[in-house]
Design an enzyme around this catalytic site. Structure first.
Site, PDB file in Angstrom:
ATOM      1  N   HIS A   1     -11.472   4.935  15.333  1.00  0.00           N
ATOM      2  CA  HIS A   1     -10.886   3.589  15.408  1.00  0.00           C
ATOM      3  C   HIS A   1      -9.472   3.552  15.953  1.00  0.00           C
ATOM      4  CE1 HIS A   1     -13.996   1.318  13.156  1.00  0.00           C
ATOM      5  NE2 HIS A   1     -14.211   2.497  12.599  1.00  0.00           N
TER       6      HIS A   1
ATOM      7  N   LYS B   1      -1.638 -10.415  12.494  1.00  0.00           N
ATOM      8  CA  LYS B   1      -2.194  -9.058  12.441  1.00  0.00           C
ATOM      9  C   LYS B   1      -1.182  -8.197  11.719  1.00  0.00           C
ATOM     10  CE  LYS B   1      -2.333  -9.111  17.042  1.00  0.00           C
ATOM     11  NZ  LYS B   1      -3.572  -8.574  17.572  1.00  0.00           N
ATOM     12  N   ARG B   2      -1.573  -6.927  11.380  1.00  0.00           N
ATOM     13  CA  ARG B   2      -0.598  -6.036  10.787  1.00  0.00           C
ATOM     14  C   ARG B   2       0.634  -5.934  11.703  1.00  0.00           C
ATOM     15  NH1 ARG B   2      -1.987  -3.244   5.865  1.00  0.00           N
ATOM     16  NH2 ARG B   2      -0.103  -2.063   6.295  1.00  0.00           N
TER      17      ARG B   2
ATOM     18  N   LYS C   1       1.755  -3.189  18.435  1.00  0.00           N
ATOM     19  CA  LYS C   1       1.202  -4.541  18.574  1.00  0.00           C
ATOM     20  C   LYS C   1       2.238  -5.509  19.148  1.00  0.00           C
ATOM     21  CE  LYS C   1      -1.992  -3.855  14.662  1.00  0.00           C
ATOM     22  NZ  LYS C   1      -3.370  -4.048  15.158  1.00  0.00           N
TER      23      LYS C   1
ATOM     24  N   THR D   1      -9.952  -7.324  16.556  1.00  0.00           N
ATOM     25  CA  THR D   1     -11.091  -8.184  16.211  1.00  0.00           C
ATOM     26  C   THR D   1     -10.606  -9.612  15.991  1.00  0.00           C
ATOM     27  OG1 THR D   1     -10.797  -7.286  13.984  1.00  0.00           O
ATOM     28  CG2 THR D   1     -12.690  -6.479  15.247  1.00  0.00           C
TER      29      THR D   1
ATOM     30  N   LYS E   1     -12.013 -13.654  16.971  1.00  0.00           N
ATOM     31  CA  LYS E   1     -12.056 -14.825  16.075  1.00  0.00           C
ATOM     32  C   LYS E   1     -11.359 -16.013  16.727  1.00  0.00           C
ATOM     33  CE  LYS E   1     -11.886 -11.502  12.348  1.00  0.00           C
ATOM     34  NZ  LYS E   1     -10.973 -10.762  11.447  1.00  0.00           N
TER      35      LYS E   1
END
Ligand code: GL4
Length: 837
Positions: free
Chosen positions: A374, A565-566, A571, A673, A677
């Site tokens: 992952h 998100k985290r 990111k 993911t 959404k």
């Protein structure tokens, strides 16, 4: 809140006796009975939580028939079962989801309001089981939902953490953590199965002995033993009769109280064993993509893996299957390397406990496991220092050595004379301090290895697992992630779901590709109008939620631009906030600038020890604060940091979002993911060529996606050349950095954000500066596009219409076809006759 999927209520033949009938009257009766007989309250004394519990038990009664019927069908069929091994299952609240899947949402809602209660308030009582950090744990939850919907016999195996992911509170702009006491009021969705408890050994040493036939054998003499007790949660399929099981293990002491110690007067010592044992399942490690290498974590991993494999062997005994057929009965998916110790543990159980010859045991093992990687981040690759590993699992270390010797023998023949390759492939890292490489153990012991999006699977082959790919190319494949449309559309966006069903019928929730039928509606002005009204209504709801939580007003007419998100440097939440500061600067420099009003919404948790991530949160909140207080930008710019982003808050935010920020450095986000959404719910994406963004763009069309930034290849080249962030400095970026360093956002404290700005100026490992200009320009295009309301709505509809690929049902079908080879087993509901005692 509107009602999820009014048009789709299809209550089917559930138990039809007075207790569990689906009529409103029977339901009310059951609800009030539970209030009295389970909660021990009557209405005058009952709290909202008592009502929630009574409601949950009434729903649970109505799904147990499916659970029993499913168990009966599986036992009879005896077909292959998927065991999904995951240290995390980020389930989110069960009540609403179960009502949707049972098809009784509307009825129950009416029954509750006829009793004079507020249904939404009761739904909100549920403390969500936050037994995961982020994407990886949530993926596991989507997968077990899809397996149940596709009628695939499956078990989710994991840990019943007493404390899940911490509750995040923002105090003076900083993240603070509070313990997540989700079990405080009990958990109506689980059933304890003490009769299936198993013992798990830890520590100690190994010794040689001779068995009855005088064979030399090895025995593990453990230092301590804990008991794993299973807690089962039913996982319903969508509108079918399937209820699979999520089995989570709680650690307990074999004897909860040591009387001999007690009798000697050592009161503390008498409970110590109990306390130690229970710490094993006490708390989820709150790190995403970052390992901490703590002994307790390895113990947790081994604890749930051993308990699960033993449980599977029990099932085989019950079904009278010989252990030689373990791999025919079970397909085990390893969700990342967290459960990779399973490879050695299955060998131990077969070879040591069941006296199976090594070759046969190894054959079974390799046919049982498949491994999903992952992440490509080096800091997330699990390696355990040899000494630590040995102290927890001495026998497994021996077994790993033996696996390694045999494996390297194979490599030696394949790659004659290539010593360097042997060292690279070895299960043991011998450079400096020695480590056990869990990814290598997973690769060697699995028949299939997959990544979670096309790009990620390619990079695995080229990079992190390259040597394994060269050795066994046939083992490698891709399974692009997906998410369940039941929770992420039907439950969370009822307005949109109803509109879609009205337009194209309601089978899209089982077959998401049918959303394609929406495409022609993008040309229909009346439909577009309704699409917009729904988005606006969702934004209004969300604005009310923000008002309640953050006490600030956001304008539902502004563009809702969301990054949830985290928090992680890769990111690049800092890229986003630097751009916000640039906009602020533009507005202050030119107050009359033509400007599309925007609300920037952030949310996400930082690992408690990840200081840079916490500093980014502080910066976001500081900017939010300044912007909020500055009348010059009022009504045009707003920044909101949503506290404690979790599944429940996600359900509120995705339906209200218009722009989805997916801005990771290309090559770093394995899939993502959340991106899916958002797109399903009609948000457009601004994103890099990373993870599943690439496939989303391919599906929705380049013209309906805002692309910016370097590609993974360009990132690698840029770094290869020796990246110097200052070479990418622009005048605007210079202003932004100076403003931060001047203390403007930190009440004159010029030091507060130095670690962040210096890091960017001198290192910038995630190429924020390199992508800044491209990102800024792309954001201008977004603002322009947003002004063409009709065009934007068309793009939004097309995003939704073309998101069919991103259903986790599609992902699970692929796992089934290519990896698990597990056939579906439809379930017939047992009647009362069948279950008579
Ligand atoms: C993650 C990836 O970071 C994320 O991109 C991916 O979508 C998710 C599920 O495959 O797995 N890996 C880790 S570690 N945490 C994640 O969320």
């Amino acid at each position: 809140m509107a009602t999820p999927m009014k048009s789709m209520e299809t209550p089917t033949e559930l138990y039809d006796d007075e207790r569990t009938a689906l009529t409103k009257e029977a339901f009310k009766r059951a609800f009030l009975d539970n209030l009295l007989y389970v909660q021990g309250k009557f209405p005058a004394l009952a709290s909202q939580n008592d009502y929630y519990q009574a409601l949950a038990y009434a729903v649970r009664d109505r799904l147990l028939q499916r659970w029993i019927s499913t168990a009966a069908a599986y036992t009879k069929q005896g077909s292959r079962t998927v065991a999904y091994f995951s240290a995390e299952f980020l389930m989110g609240p069960h009540l609403g989801n179960n009502l949707i899947n049972l098809g009784i949402y509307e009825q129950v809602r009416e029954a509750i309001s006829e009793l004079g209660l507020d249904f939404d308030t009761l739904l909100r009582q549920e403390d969500e089981p936050g037994l995961g950090n982020g994407g990886l744990g949530r993926l596991a939850a989507c997968f077990i939902d899809s397996m149940a919907t596709l009628e695939i016999p499956s078990l989710g195996y994991g840990i019943r953490y007493e404390f899940g992911i911490f509750h995040q509170e923002i105090v003076d702009g900083w993240q603070t953590e509070r313990t997540d006491k989700w079990l405080r009021f009990g958990n109506p969705w689980e059933i304890l199965r003490p009769e299936w408890a198993v013992e798990v050994k830890l520590g100690g040493h190994t010794e040689q002995y001779r068995d009855e036939q005088e064979r030399l054998r090895i025995r593990w003499v453990p230092g301590k033993v804990v008991v794993g007790v299973p807690y089962d949660t039913p996982i319903l399929g969508f509108r079918n009769n399937t209820a699979n099981t999520l089995r989570l293990w709680k650690a307990e002491a074999p004897e909860s109280f040591d009387f001999s110690t007690f009798n000697r007067g050592d009161y503390g010592g008498a409970v110590r064993q109990k306390v130690w044992s229970e710490t094993l399942s006490k708390v989820l490690y709150p790190n995403d993509e970052q390992i901490q290498g703590k002994t307790l974590r390895l113990e947790q991993q081994y604890f749930f893996v051993s308990a699960s494999l033993q449980d599977m062997m029990r099932i085989m005994r019950v079904q009278k299957l010989p252990l030689e057929r373990f791999h025919e009965k079970f397909a085990v998916q390893l969700n990342d390397t967290h459960p990779a110790i399973a490879v050695a543990e299955l060998m131990r159980l077969l070879v040591d406990d069941h006296v199976m010859p090594w070759e046969q045991a190894w054959d079974i093992t390799c046919k049982t496991f498949a491994y999903t990687n992952h992440t490509l981040l080096p800091e997330a690759l699990e390696c355990w220092p040899l000494e630590l590993f040995k102290s927890v699992l001495p026998r497994h270390l021996d077994l790993i050595y033996e696996i390694n010797v045999r494996f390297l023998d194979e490599v030696r023949i394949r790659f004659y004379g290539d010593e360097a390759r042997l060292a690279r492939l070895s299960l043991i890292d011998e450079h400096g301090e020695r480590y056990v490489r869990m990814a290598h153990l997973a690769c060697v012991g699995s028949h299939t290895i997959n990544g979670v999006a096309e790009l990620h699977s390619e990079l695995l082959k080229q990079d992190v697992l390259r040597d394994f790919y060269e050795l066994w190319p046939h083992k490698f494949g891709n399974k692009t992630n997906g998410v369940t449309p039941r929770r992420w559309m039907a439950l969370s966006n009822p307005r949109l779901s109803d509109l879609i069903s009205e337009a194209i019928g309601d089978s899209w929730l089982k077959n998401l590709d049918e959303l394609q039928k929406l495409e022609p509606f993008a040309q229909d002005a009346a439909f577009r109008q309704r699409w917009r009204e729904i988005k606006l209504a969702n934004k209004v709801d969300f604005a009310a939620f923000v008002k309640e939580r953050n006490g600030i007003n956001i304008d539902p007419a502004s563009l809702f631009d969301v990054q949830v998100k985290r928090i992680h440097e890769y990111k690049r939440q800092h890229l986003n906030i630097l751009h916000v500061i640039a906009l602020y600067h533009r507005l202050r420099s030119d107050p009359n600038a033509d400007f599309q009003p925007r609300t920037f919404i952030f949310g996400g948790k930082a690992a408690p020890a990840y200081h840079m991530a916490k500093l980014i949160i502080k910066l976001i909140n500081s900017v939010a604060d300044v912007v909020d207080r500055d009348p010059a930008v009022k009504d045009r710019l707003k920044v909101v940091f949503l506290q404690n982003f979790n599944v429940s808050n996600g359900q509120r935010v995705y339906p209200a979002a218009e722009l989805s920020e997916q801005i990771s450095t290309a090559g770093k986000e394995a899939s993502g993911t959340g991106n899916m959404k958002f797109s399903m719910n009609g948000a457009l994406t601004i994103g890099t060529m990373d993870g599943a963004n690439i496939e989303i763009r391919q599906e929705v069309g380049a013209e309906n996606f805002f692309l910016f930034g370097l590609t993974a290849e360009q990132v690698a080249q840029t770094k290869g050349r020796g990246y110097r962030p200052l070479e990418h400095m622009t005048a605007e970026l210079q202003e932004v950095i100076s403003l931060i360093n001047s203390g403007f956002f930190s009440r004159g404290d010029v030091q507060m954000f130095r670690a962040l700005t210096d890091g960017l100026l001198w290192h910038d490992p995630y190429l924020v500066f390199a992508d800044f200009e491209s990102y800024s320009e792309c954001q201008l295009q977004v603002s322009q596009a947003y002004r063409d309301v009709d065009h934007w709505t068309r793009m939004s509809i097309l995003n939704s219409a073309r998101s069919g690929k991103f259903s986790s049902d599609r992902t699970i079908r692929e796992y089934c076809a290519d990896i698990w080879r597990a056939p579906s087993v439809p379930v017939r509901l047992l009647s009362q006759e069948d279950v008579k005692v």
